[in-house]
Each structure stands twice: as C-alpha cells, then as structure tokens.
Design an enzyme around this catalytic site. Structure first.
Site, short mmCIF file in Angstrom:
data_model
loop_
_atom_site.label_atom_id
_atom_site.label_comp_id
_atom_site.label_asym_id
_atom_site.label_seq_id
_atom_site.Cartn_x
_atom_site.Cartn_y
_atom_site.Cartn_z
N HIS A 90 -25.20 -40.04 22.65
CA HIS A 90 -23.85 -39.55 22.92
C HIS A 90 -22.83 -40.67 22.75
O HIS A 90 -23.17 -41.84 22.75
CB HIS A 90 -23.76 -39.01 24.34
CG HIS A 90 -23.84 -40.09 25.38
ND1 HIS A 90 -25.00 -40.79 25.64
CD2 HIS A 90 -22.89 -40.60 26.21
CE1 HIS A 90 -24.78 -41.68 26.58
NE2 HIS A 90 -23.49 -41.60 26.95
N CYS A 101 -29.23 -30.18 38.11
CA CYS A 101 -29.99 -30.48 36.89
C CYS A 101 -30.59 -29.18 36.35
O CYS A 101 -31.16 -28.40 37.11
CB CYS A 101 -31.11 -31.47 37.22
SG CYS A 101 -32.35 -31.61 35.91
N CYS A 145 0.25 -23.27 82.93
CA CYS A 145 -1.15 -23.74 82.83
C CYS A 145 -1.24 -25.00 81.98
O CYS A 145 -2.31 -25.61 81.87
CB CYS A 145 -2.04 -22.66 82.25
SG CYS A 145 -1.78 -22.34 80.49
N CYS A 156 -18.34 -40.84 31.95
CA CYS A 156 -19.20 -40.32 30.90
C CYS A 156 -19.73 -38.93 31.25
O CYS A 156 -20.13 -38.68 32.39
CB CYS A 156 -20.37 -41.29 30.70
SG CYS A 156 -21.55 -40.73 29.48
N CYS A 164 -35.51 -36.82 36.98
CA CYS A 164 -36.66 -36.21 36.32
C CYS A 164 -36.66 -36.53 34.82
O CYS A 164 -37.58 -36.15 34.10
CB CYS A 164 -36.67 -34.71 36.53
SG CYS A 164 -35.45 -33.83 35.53
#
Ligand SMILES: [Zn+2]
Ligand SMILES: [Zn+2]
Ligand SMILES: [Zn+2]
Ligand SMILES: [Zn+2]
Ligand SMILES: [Zn+2]
Length: 371
Positions: free
Chosen positions: A151, A115, A70, A128, A135
């Site tokens: 930071h 978030c 086949c 970072c 938001c």
C-alpha cells in the site's frame, strides 16, 4: 386564612370533625387538586419527594429558578435542577447526552474496527488506512474489507473502495469532530462539578474556623465574619454557573440547535466574545477558591484584614462577571435568535431565591373549593 374567606368554606369544620390522619389526607387532596390546575404552583421535584408544593416567584420572567426548603434548587419550568445559563432545552439535551451510551459507542466507532478474519477490535493509531491485525490479516480501515499488504499512504494495492471512501472519510471525520467537541466541553463542565463537591467540605471547615475565631478572638474583624461567608456563597453561586456555562457554549456555538442562525464568521466572533468572559470568570473563581483555603484562623489581625480586603474585592468582581455573562447571553447571543424557545432564568446576585411553600392552610378557598 380560612376564617377571612367570604365564600362558603367548610375546611375548618372538616378539619375539626375528622381524625388528624384524615385531615392530613384532606390537606393533601386540596393541594393536589390545586397544583393540578394551577401552573403557578408545582411539586418540588426532590427525590425522595420532600412533600412540598412551591409557589412560583413572580418577577416577570418566563423561566425562574427556585429553592425549596428541603435544599433543592430547581427550574420552575422543566423541574430539573437549576441549569441557567442553559435553556431548558439545552439542559435536557445535555443531560441526555451525558447519560447516553451512544457517546461511548460513538467513540468505539470512531476509533476501532473489527478484523474481518478474527473479529478482534483494532484501534487506529496513525493516518495510514492499512490495518494489520495480530492474526496477520490486513484490511482497509475505511471499508473494513480484507486486503493485501502492499500500500501507499493513499491506496492499498488491488483494493479500491472508490466513491464509498469519500463518504466514509467524511462520516468518520465528522464523528471524530463531534466527539472531540463534546469531550472538550464535558471535561470542563465536570471539572467544576467536582470542585463544587470539594468546596462543600471547604464551606464546612470555613464556618468552623470563623465561628471558633469569633469565640476566641477579640477584634471586630473576627467577630463579624460575614466577609468570609459571603465569599463562600459567591463561590458556590458562581461555580455552578461556570460549570453550566460549558453545556451552554456547547449548544450555543454548535450546530445542533443554531446551525442556520449565524454565519460561520458570526459564530466565531460570538464564541470568542463569550469565551473571553468565561475565562475571566473562571480565573477569578479559582482565585476566590484559593484564598478561601487560607488558614485564616491562624492569622494575626493584619493578615486577616488583608485577606478580608482581597475577598471583598474578588467577591464583587465575580458577581459582576456573572452578571455580565448573563447580559451578554441575553443581548448578544440568545437575544438576536428569534427561533425556538431559549429563555433562561435571570441571574440573581443573591443566589437562587427560596420560594414560598404552598400549603392547604394558606390556599384561598375560592380556587380550591371547586366541588
Ligand atoms: Zn423540596
Ligand atoms: Zn428548565
Ligand atoms: Zn484478525
Ligand atoms: Zn502504511
Ligand atoms: Zn476499503
């Protein structure tokens, strides 16, 4: 044949007495019972099923690849599509990996965090660890907790995820590395599969060109075009091997299967050795493909002779490179590893062999007439 059978055998009698439909069902039943208790005969795994049972090619190898009438070529051991130089296990793992949603999930976990305030996914873009959502919420990439804004590169004011951090970083790094690795190998594997599909069209157009040449042009080089059909076949055989050499390398030099089988240094050396061969094969397969695209039906005698010379050389080079790759795998890579069962089907220069079909007519009565 049944008439040569010495045992008491009434198959012919049965066939003569019953309706053709029932005789077919009887044949089917004979094959089914034969296949069930014989591991030398298996059903072709084509979908939809082509109806053939295939006899194993005996050549002393545990794992062989066979072709059904086949058109399907498959591994006689695991019944997947032919997959050498991957072992059955490698291929099973690879197929699963390719299908798995978990790779996408993995990508998302590696590259995004939600978030803590508005639950929007945020993608990390640089080194970072302080993330700032649209938001306005700031949060720590490593632990996902809301933080203030002050930071440095290594710390966020008033926030410490302490020992937790190391573990998280390691996890992230590992997931990232695994994903990069998979992407690298999958990309190349897929690229060759895609070429294979395009070349299927090329094959048809080449045959048309060759046939039309042989009918319209007089020179011998146009009449006998086996040099071009041989090259197309070589392209197909080697392209498939090339594509599957990528999942092979993924497992061979990864940690999933052979973590403790080689030292880091050994792994590196073997990987380089293999990739050297792989790249040579790749380069020559691409060359072969490119030459085959030439409009040789428009060429004059001299140009065709030159193309024939190039193709004949390349075909031999590619064949040899495939052979060497399998030898390298057998002798240098899988050979020294005793653990686990990673037999691979042998390389066949002529391509995967067409297996003999098994049918009730040719079965010897001794093994089918167990009733
Ligand atoms: Zn089949
Ligand atoms: Zn297999
Ligand atoms: Zn937010
Ligand atoms: Zn920053
Ligand atoms: Zn944190």
């Amino acid at each position: 044949m049944a008439h040569e059978c010495k045992a008491i055998c009434d198959e012919d009698v049965v066939r003569k007495l019953v309706s053709p439909e029932l005789a077919d069902r009887y044949d089917r039943f004979l094959i089914e019972s034969y296949v069930e208790d014989n591991n030398m005969v298996k059903w072709c795994p084509s979908k939809p099923h082509c109806g053939s049972a295939i006899r194993k090619i005996e050549d002393g190898h545990d794992v062989v690849e066979v072709g059904c009438s086949c058109g399907l070529q498959f591994c006689f051991s695991c019944l997947s599509e032919s997959h050498s130089p991957c072992s059955c296990l490698m291929w099973k793992l690879w197929k699963k990996k390719c299908e798995d949603e978990s790779e996408t999930v993995n990508w998302i976990t590696v590259n995004t965090k939600l978030c803590p305030k508005c639950s929007k996914p945020i993608q990390k873009r640089d080194g970072c660890n302080l993330m700032t959502c649209k938001c306005g919420q700031h949060f720590c990439w490593l632990c996902g907790q809301a933080t203030g804004r002050d930071h440095t590169y290594t710390s966020i004011a008033g926030h410490s995820c302490g020992r937790y951090k190391d573990e998280k970083v390691r996890q992230l790094e590992r997931a990232q590395r695994d994903l990069d690795r998979y992407t690298h190998y999958h990309y190349r594997y897929k690229a060759h599969i895609d070429s294979l599909k395009l070349e299927d069209k090329l094959r048809k157009s080449i045959l048309e060109k060759a046939v039309s040449n042989s009918e319209t042009k007089d020179q011998k080089v146009f009449k006998e075009y086996s040099w071009v059909t041989d090259a197309v076949n070589r392209l197909f055989i080697s392209r498939r091997i090339l594509s599957q050499s990528y999942p092979f390398a993924f497992y061979m030099f990864g940690e999933e299967l052979f973590k403790d089988e080689m030292s880091e240094k050994e792994r590196e050396i073997k990987k380089n050795l293999f990739e050297d061969q792989q790249q040579q094969l790749e380069g020559n397969v691409e060359k072969l493909s490119k030459i085959l695209e030439e409009p040789f039906d428009e060429y004059d005698h001299e140009k065709v002779v030159e193309m024939m010379r190039q193709l004949t050389n390349l075909t031999a080079v590619v064949d040899n490179l495939c052979k060497e790759m399998y030898e390298c795998i057998e002798n240098e890579l899988l050979g020294p590893i005793q653990f686990g069962n990673h037999n691979i089907a042998p390389y066949r220069s002529k391509g995967i062999e067409q297996a003999t079909e098994f049918c009730a007519e040719s079965s010897d009565c001794g093994s089918s007439g167990s009733s």
